[in-house]
Every structure is written in C-alpha cells, then in structure tokens.
Design a protein around this motif. Structure first.
Motif, short mmCIF file in Angstrom:
data_model
loop_
_atom_site.label_atom_id
_atom_site.label_comp_id
_atom_site.label_asym_id
_atom_site.label_seq_id
_atom_site.Cartn_x
_atom_site.Cartn_y
_atom_site.Cartn_z
N ILE A 187 47.25 39.73 20.79
CA ILE A 187 46.03 40.22 21.44
C ILE A 187 45.34 39.10 22.22
O ILE A 187 45.18 37.99 21.71
CB ILE A 187 45.06 40.81 20.40
N ILE A 188 44.95 39.41 23.49
CA ILE A 188 44.24 38.45 24.33
C ILE A 188 42.81 38.93 24.53
O ILE A 188 42.58 40.08 24.91
CB ILE A 188 44.90 38.30 25.73
N THR A 189 41.86 38.05 24.27
CA THR A 189 40.46 38.34 24.56
C THR A 189 39.96 37.31 25.57
O THR A 189 40.07 36.11 25.35
CB THR A 189 39.60 38.24 23.28
N ILE A 190 39.43 37.80 26.69
CA ILE A 190 38.93 36.90 27.73
C ILE A 190 37.47 36.58 27.46
O ILE A 190 36.62 37.48 27.42
CB ILE A 190 39.07 37.52 29.13
N VAL A 191 37.18 35.32 27.25
CA VAL A 191 35.80 34.86 27.09
C VAL A 191 35.23 34.47 28.44
O VAL A 191 34.12 34.82 28.80
CB VAL A 191 35.73 33.67 26.10
N LYS A 192 36.04 33.73 29.20
CA LYS A 192 35.65 33.29 30.55
C LYS A 192 36.90 33.22 31.41
O LYS A 192 37.87 32.57 31.02
CB LYS A 192 34.95 31.93 30.49
N THR A 193 36.89 33.88 32.59
CA THR A 193 38.09 33.91 33.43
C THR A 193 38.37 32.56 34.08
O THR A 193 39.49 32.31 34.52
CB THR A 193 37.94 34.96 34.55
N GLY A 194 37.36 31.68 34.16
CA GLY A 194 37.54 30.37 34.77
C GLY A 194 36.94 30.28 36.16
O GLY A 194 36.49 31.28 36.73
N ASP A 195 36.95 29.08 36.69
CA ASP A 195 36.36 28.82 38.01
C ASP A 195 37.45 28.85 39.07
O ASP A 195 38.43 28.11 38.98
CB ASP A 195 35.68 27.46 38.02
N TYR A 196 37.24 29.69 40.08
CA TYR A 196 38.21 29.84 41.17
C TYR A 196 37.83 28.87 42.27
O TYR A 196 36.99 29.16 43.12
CB TYR A 196 38.18 31.28 41.67
N LEU A 197 38.43 27.69 42.26
CA LEU A 197 38.02 26.62 43.17
C LEU A 197 38.91 26.49 44.39
O LEU A 197 38.58 25.78 45.34
CB LEU A 197 37.99 25.28 42.42
N GLU A 198 40.06 27.14 44.39
CA GLU A 198 41.01 27.10 45.51
C GLU A 198 41.39 25.65 45.85
O GLU A 198 41.50 25.29 47.02
CB GLU A 198 40.46 27.82 46.74
N LEU A 199 41.58 24.83 44.84
CA LEU A 199 42.01 23.47 45.03
C LEU A 199 43.48 23.34 44.64
O LEU A 199 44.10 24.30 44.19
CB LEU A 199 41.17 22.52 44.17
N SER A 200 44.04 22.15 44.81
CA SER A 200 45.40 21.93 44.31
C SER A 200 45.37 21.99 42.79
O SER A 200 44.36 21.68 42.17
CB SER A 200 45.92 20.58 44.78
N GLY A 201 46.47 22.38 42.21
CA GLY A 201 46.52 22.53 40.76
C GLY A 201 46.39 23.99 40.36
O GLY A 201 46.54 24.90 41.20
N PRO A 202 46.12 24.26 39.09
CA PRO A 202 46.03 25.64 38.60
C PRO A 202 45.01 26.47 39.36
O PRO A 202 44.06 25.94 39.95
CB PRO A 202 45.64 25.46 37.13
N ASP A 203 45.19 27.79 39.31
CA ASP A 203 44.34 28.68 40.11
C ASP A 203 42.92 28.80 39.58
O ASP A 203 41.97 28.90 40.34
CB ASP A 203 44.99 30.07 40.18
N PHE A 204 42.76 28.80 38.24
CA PHE A 204 41.44 28.95 37.62
C PHE A 204 41.23 27.83 36.59
O PHE A 204 42.06 27.66 35.68
CB PHE A 204 41.29 30.32 36.95
N PHE A 205 40.14 27.11 36.74
CA PHE A 205 39.84 25.98 35.87
C PHE A 205 38.79 26.38 34.82
O PHE A 205 37.97 27.28 35.04
CB PHE A 205 39.30 24.80 36.68
N ASN A 206 38.82 25.68 33.70
CA ASN A 206 37.79 25.83 32.66
C ASN A 206 37.67 27.26 32.15
O ASN A 206 36.56 27.77 31.95
CB ASN A 206 36.43 25.34 33.16
N ALA A 207 38.81 27.91 31.96
CA ALA A 207 38.81 29.26 31.38
C ALA A 207 38.72 29.16 29.85
O ALA A 207 39.02 28.12 29.26
CB ALA A 207 40.07 30.00 31.78
N GLN A 208 38.31 30.27 29.24
CA GLN A 208 38.28 30.36 27.78
C GLN A 208 38.84 31.71 27.36
O GLN A 208 38.40 32.76 27.86
CB GLN A 208 36.86 30.20 27.24
N ILE A 209 39.81 31.69 26.50
CA ILE A 209 40.40 32.93 25.99
C ILE A 209 40.69 32.80 24.50
O ILE A 209 40.72 31.68 23.96
CB ILE A 209 41.72 33.29 26.72
#
Length: 423
Positions: free
Chosen positions: A27-49
């Motif tokens: 089971i996945i529970t999303i606490v925070k989807t993360g910050d969509y910064l459109e920078l190099s690297g992962p798509d969403f930063f500082n997510a919490q699940i």
C-alpha cells in the motif's frame, strides 16, 4: 503517452490516490507529491510517502516505461540515489538503485480514469493551428488574465538577457546599452542585427563626444554601415565621407561590418538611410537619453520625447544622389510604439530588477496604453474569439504561441491545464 502528462497527473494527483499499491502489492500513501522544479535530476524533489507502515522522504522519478531508467543512465547518476518511488505508465522491468536495492514501482495507468485520458488525447490532437483553438475562448477571464501576466513577465525576462549581456560588455554603461538596443530596433527585422553590430562597433564615449554635431554622428553611422563606400558627386555624401575618414583617424577606429544594409522590400520611410539619420538626430537632441527614458510612464511622454525627424538633407532624399519630393520624416506613432514594446519597456524592467525594485504594475499599465500590434498571429487568435485591446495583450499572445503552442507545451500552460481540468 508523454511524460509531461504523467508529471501533470502526479503533480495534481489526478488519479485514484486512495488505493495505490506498488507492483509488489504494498500500500502506498502519498503525504507530499514533492516539488516540481523542472531541473536536472529527478522529476519531483522532497516528496514524502508511506509504503506499508514505513514512511519515506526523498525524490520521485517518472517514466513512460520502467526500463527508461536504464535507457537514461540513471543507475550511474548519484542524483538519483535518493529516489524513493518510480512512477511509470508501463512496468516492463525491475529497477535497482544503489546498494543493489530494488526501487518500488507504481504503475499509474491502473489508477487514472478513462475520462481524463480521453480529455488529454482530445487536447493534444492536432488542429489546424493550435491544439486548444476550439476551446480557448471558454477559459474564464480570471485564469486568462493571470496567465497573461505570467506570459508578459516571462517574455520580459527573455528580452532582458541581451540587456544583461550588454551591461557586461559595456562595463555597466546603461547609456551604451540603450544606444545598442535603440539601434537594433531602428533597423527593424531586416537591418536590426546590422544596426546592432554598428552600434557595438562604435564606443559610446565617441557618440557622446560627437553628439553635439549631428553630421558627425551621421558620418559615423553611415560610414560603419558601408553606405559611404561608393563614389558619388553628391555634396552631402562627400562631406559625410570626409568627416567619416577624419573621425576614424581621430579615434583610431576600425570598421567591421559583415553584411550590407537592406533597402529591398522596405517602404521608403523605413530605408536604412532614413532610420540612421533619425537615430543620429535623436542622440543630437538628447545627450542623456537613458536618464529620460527610464522615468517615462506614459505613451504621451514617449511621443513628446521621440518627436524626432531626419536631417535637412533627408527631407528631400531617400538615397544619396536621388532627389525626391520634400517631406519632413518624423518618427511615426506606430514606429514609436514598437520602440516602447521592444526597447523602453524591457529596459525599464531590467533596470528596476538590477536596482532591486518592482514596477510590475506600472509596466503593465504603461503597455496597456499602447495600441495592439497587427500581425498574422494576433489575427488568428482573434478568429478564435481572443481579441486584443492593447500591446500588453498582443505581447502575451505572441509569447503564448511561440513558447507554448509551438512547443506543444499544453501541460505547462495554464490554459491547457484549465481545459483538461474542466473536461
């Protein structure tokens, strides 16, 4: 299917977020989807699940297929070491991160309704001109106006790049920067780059010194444009040529111009001879032009400041040695409007930014006084029910078409996202 659609789905949680499970049935529970910064690297930063009972904090990476992780070489990039969830549309292989640990995978297509997929497909189906042409007039005024403001300042940011570059080249001389910008825009599309190179080739300190004698300014501008390189019997032509040689020797200047100025397809009032003479007369009349332009707040003030005509010779000439009926060749209001749009507003924006001031509302009010531009793009928007009442509105539509519609960036556009949400 495109990744930008998956980014949209994740960013705005456009899926059944209450029943999510990994491919391992956890089971996945999303606490925070993360910050969509459109920078190099992962798509969403500082997510919490939460996965099962374990809470995780880190980054989210999104792909069409799981195997894209390896296609893009993420396994070799330390920037992806902190990915806590791999969100994909199709799962075709297991993914392993650092320490050879398997990264949890969420297959998003299992949780997205057919309706939103249908709306997305409808939005991105090619139309005759832009994807949303049948629905753009349905966007509510509040959303459209807010998006226009964002487009306007994005456009100003892009236009300011040349200003910041020129500041570096001129040792922060705002008057020199203005001279280069005005020269470029006096040349319009055809001769703009040539006029720009001419302005950059003449140190502005020399323009300052010689501005008290307008013939000397004309001699420099005409000389650097190559217009004095031929032989003519015309007395004024000969005088400018002598002046030019004198000034070149006096200041030890080296002429360098790549392309000849263009007369072809120009109305006579836009001939390079006329525009260069008007530019020379502008700097003859106003020795401290930047300090005057930076404080302008209305179109009326600009018209008064730029009430400029050519020198006397050009009142009955358009080219050397070819006399024409006498006409006082003033800068037209439509031409001054272009200078407001392409020189004055960007310069005021860049200057206020450097000074740490905000004049956003003033710039919008200023440009709302300027008549709307007339071109094929603006006419096309009008045919879809998007009329423009000022240059502020036409500038935002040009930015919308060139930076979003032409790039098929519907899911980065407030209009596209609003249409998708409404459908």
């Amino acid at each position: 299917m495109k990744e930008d659609f998956l980014h949209y789905l994740w960013r705005f949680k456009k899926f059944d977020a209450l029943n999510l499970r990994t491919t391992q049935n956890e089971i996945i529970t999303i606490v925070k989807t993360g910050d969509y910064l459109e920078l190099s690297g992962p798509d969403f930063f500082n997510a919490q699940i939460k996965i099962g009972n374990q809470k995780w904090a880190g980054n989210i990476e999104i792909h069409i297929k799981s195997s894209d992780w390896y296609v893009h070489g993420h396994e070799k990039d330390p920037a992806y070491d902190n990915v806590i969830l791999h969100v994909v549309w199709e799962h075709d292989t297991e993914i392993f991160g650092k320490n050879n640990s398997e990264i949890p995978v969420l297959v998003l297509k299992d949780y997205v309704s057919k309706d939103i997929i249908s709306s997305y497909n409808s939005l991105i189906t090619p139309k005759s001109w832009i994807f949303c042409e049948k629905n753009i007039s349905e966007i509510d005024e509040f959303t459209f106006k807010n998006w226009q403001e964002r487009l306007f300042f994005d456009r100003l940011e892009r236009k300011s790049k040349i200003i910041y570059d020129l500041l570096e080249e001129t040792n922060q001389d705002w008057e020199a920067v203005l001279f280069c910008l005005l020269s470029k825009n006096f040349g319009l599309n055809t001769n703009g780059n040539i006029f720009f190179q001419i302005a950059k080739s003449i140190p502005f300190s020399i323009v300052r010194k010689e501005s008290f004698e307008v013939e000397n300014l004309e001699a420099l501008l005409f000389g650097f444009s190559g217009l004095l390189d031929s032989e003519k019997e015309d007395v004024y032509f000969t005088d400018l040529k002598i002046r030019c040689y004198y000034l070149l020797n006096k200041y030890q200047l080296n002429r360098s111009y790549a392309d000849p100025v263009q007369f072809f397809k120009h109305r006579p009032d836009n001939f390079p001879t006329i525009r260069l003479s008007q530019l020379a007369n502008l700097y003859h009349k106003h020795q401290n032009l930047f300090s005057k332009i930076i404080t302008l707040k209305s179109v009326k003030e600009v018209y008064q400041l730029l009430n400029i005509c050519t020198g006397l010779y050009w009142q009955n000439h358009y080219q050397f040695d070819k006399e024409s009926p006498k006409k006082v060749k003033l800068l037209s209001k439509s031409f001054i409007d272009l200078l407001i749009i392409n020189t004055i507003i960007p310069l005021q924006f860049a200057y206020s930014s450097v000074m740490g001031e905000s004049i956003s509302e003033e710039l919008i009010a200023f440009l709302n006084e300027v008549a709307p531009e007339k071109n094929a793009i603006i006419s096309k928007f009008e045919s879809f029910g998007i009329a423009s009442n000022s240059a502020f509105e036409t500038q935002t539509l040009l930015e919308l078409k060139n930076e979003y519609c032409n790039q098929k960036a519907c899911l980065k556009c407030a209009i596209g996202m609003e249409l998708l949400k409404n459908n």
